[in-house]
Enzyme design. Structure first.
Site, PDB file in Angstrom:
ATOM      1  N   HIS A 187       0.822  -1.216   0.000  1.00 28.86           N
ATOM      2  CA  HIS A 187       0.000   0.000   0.000  1.00 28.86           C
ATOM      3  C   HIS A 187       0.852   1.260   0.000  1.00 28.86           C
ATOM      4  CE1 HIS A 187       0.952  -0.620   4.280  1.00 28.86           C
ATOM      5  NE2 HIS A 187       0.727   0.669   4.466  1.00 28.86           N
ATOM      6  N   ASP A 192       0.543   5.042   1.821  1.00 28.51           N
ATOM      7  CA  ASP A 192      -0.186   5.596   2.954  1.00 28.51           C
ATOM      8  C   ASP A 192      -1.249   6.565   2.449  1.00 28.51           C
ATOM      9  OD1 ASP A 192       1.075   4.196   4.996  1.00 28.51           O
ATOM     10  OD2 ASP A 192       2.696   5.664   5.181  1.00 28.51           O
ATOM     11  N   HIS A 196       4.614  -0.041   0.419  1.00 30.51           N
ATOM     12  CA  HIS A 196       5.242  -0.826   1.473  1.00 30.51           C
ATOM     13  C   HIS A 196       4.276  -1.877   2.012  1.00 30.51           C
ATOM     14  CE1 HIS A 196       3.506   2.752   3.354  1.00 30.51           C
ATOM     15  NE2 HIS A 196       3.382   2.081   4.473  1.00 30.51           N
ATOM     16  N   ARG A 235       5.918   6.652  14.221  1.00 30.46           N
ATOM     17  CA  ARG A 235       5.856   7.111  12.828  1.00 30.46           C
ATOM     18  C   ARG A 235       5.488   8.584  12.745  1.00 30.46           C
ATOM     19  NH1 ARG A 235       1.413   4.914   8.664  1.00 30.46           N
ATOM     20  NH2 ARG A 235       0.407   6.856   9.247  1.00 30.46           N
TER      21      ARG A 235
HETATM   22  C1  SIN Z   1       3.019   1.660   7.843  1.00 32.48           C
HETATM   23  O1  SIN Z   1       2.428   1.044   6.961  1.00 32.48           O
HETATM   24  O2  SIN Z   1       3.028   2.874   7.873  1.00 32.48           O
HETATM   25  C2  SIN Z   1       3.737   0.901   8.947  1.00 32.48           C
HETATM   26  C3  SIN Z   1       4.754  -0.037   8.436  1.00 32.48           C
HETATM   27  C4  SIN Z   1       5.226  -1.000   9.492  1.00 32.48           C
HETATM   28  O3  SIN Z   1       4.555  -1.192  10.515  1.00 32.48           O
HETATM   29  O4  SIN Z   1       6.262  -1.616   9.279  1.00 32.48           O
END
Ligand code: SIN
Length: 266
Positions: free
Chosen positions: A97, A99, A242, A257
């Site tokens: 995906h 974000d 990611h 994050r």
């Molecule tokens: C995310 O998708 O922003 C988080 C990625 C993760 O938890 O490794």
């Protein structure tokens, strides 16, 4: 130790050594980082152990941190989201995906700091510029000008949000141009997120969207990061997807994050 930037694969990601991100970055170091970031899409900094304040200060060098609705922020740091307590059945991030692609201006950059790391729990990134560039000229011609509708249905369901509170799908170009590098990138997503091509039915859209999604995430287009406590990883949400691998049962995994305000995709 001087600044060293080392590609991590033939497609995606670079490791950065010789910097302490908790200290102010001088203009030359920032310029080198920015060039590497645009070239590789993902930068990995080991052994940083940033506090939330230091993570935010580093993030502000790159843009404007945003408050992410629906996700839990750290006390005293509304722009720092803590990713933790994510059982597999609610792991919204366990799929390829971007974000927040269903928003008008999806974030441009995300920065993660690893606080607690299980065995496993890796994160993978794909290079969406290379995914586009590796298409045939015929396919590039065919998809030029198409727009794709992104929906928040999947994330809403995983988070238990009433479907009536989920905003309607939002269309963006299927091929977007990176505002800094000028490179084109495929803008796709999980079938429940990238739901259809604008002006077409889901049945008409699926074969092409499914092909582009699978094409984007081939192993030769992916970097897989094995986290260590203290790592900082930043990625370009305009040209990478990611995937957070959930293979760690109930073991704790805690990452902080920060996400930076983005532009309307064009
Ligand atoms: C995310 O998708 O922003 C988080 C990625 C993760 O938890 O490794």
């Amino acid at each position: 130790m001087s600044l060293a930037i080392t590609p991590l694969t033939g497609s995606t990601g670079a490791a950065v050594d010789g910097l302490e991100l908790a200290r102010p970055l001088d203009a030359a170091a920032f310029a080198a980082l920015e060039q590497a970031f645009l070239a590789h899409g993902v930068l990995v900094f080991r052994d940083q152990h940033l506090t939330p304040a230091a993570q935010l200060a580093f993030a502000r060098r790159w843009g404007e941190p945003v408050v992410t609705p629906m996700l839990k922020a750290l006390d005293g740091y509304p722009e720092v989201v803590q990713i933790a307590d994510m059982p597999k059945e609610r792991a919204t991030t366990e799929n390829w995906h971007y974000d927040a692609p269903f928003t008008a201006a999806p974030p441009k950059i995300s920065i993660l700091c690893a606080l607690t790391v299980p065995r496993g729990g890796d994160t993978m990134w794909s290079n969406q510029c290379l995914a586009y560039e590796r298409l045939s000229d015929g396919m590039k011609r065919m998809i030029a000008g198409l727009r794709v509708e992104f929906a928040g249905t999947r994330i809403g369901r995983y988070m238990g949000i009433d479907p009536r509170d989920i905003p309607p799908p939002r269309a963006h170009p299927l091929v977007r141009t990176h505002p800094q590098s000028g490179r084109k990138a495929l803008f796709v997503g999980h079938p429940e997120t990238a739901v259809r091509l604008e002006g077409m039915t889901e049945a008409e859209s699926r074969p092409l969207l499914d092909f582009l999604y699978a094409h984007s995430t081939q192993p030769d287009n992916v970097y897989r990061h094995m986290w260590r406590v203290g790592d900082v990883v930043m990625w370009d949400n305009r040209c990478t997807m990611h995937y957070a691998v959930h293979d760690y049962g109930n073991a704790p995994r805690v990452l902080n994050r920060v996400t930076l305000k983005g532009e309307v995709p064009a």
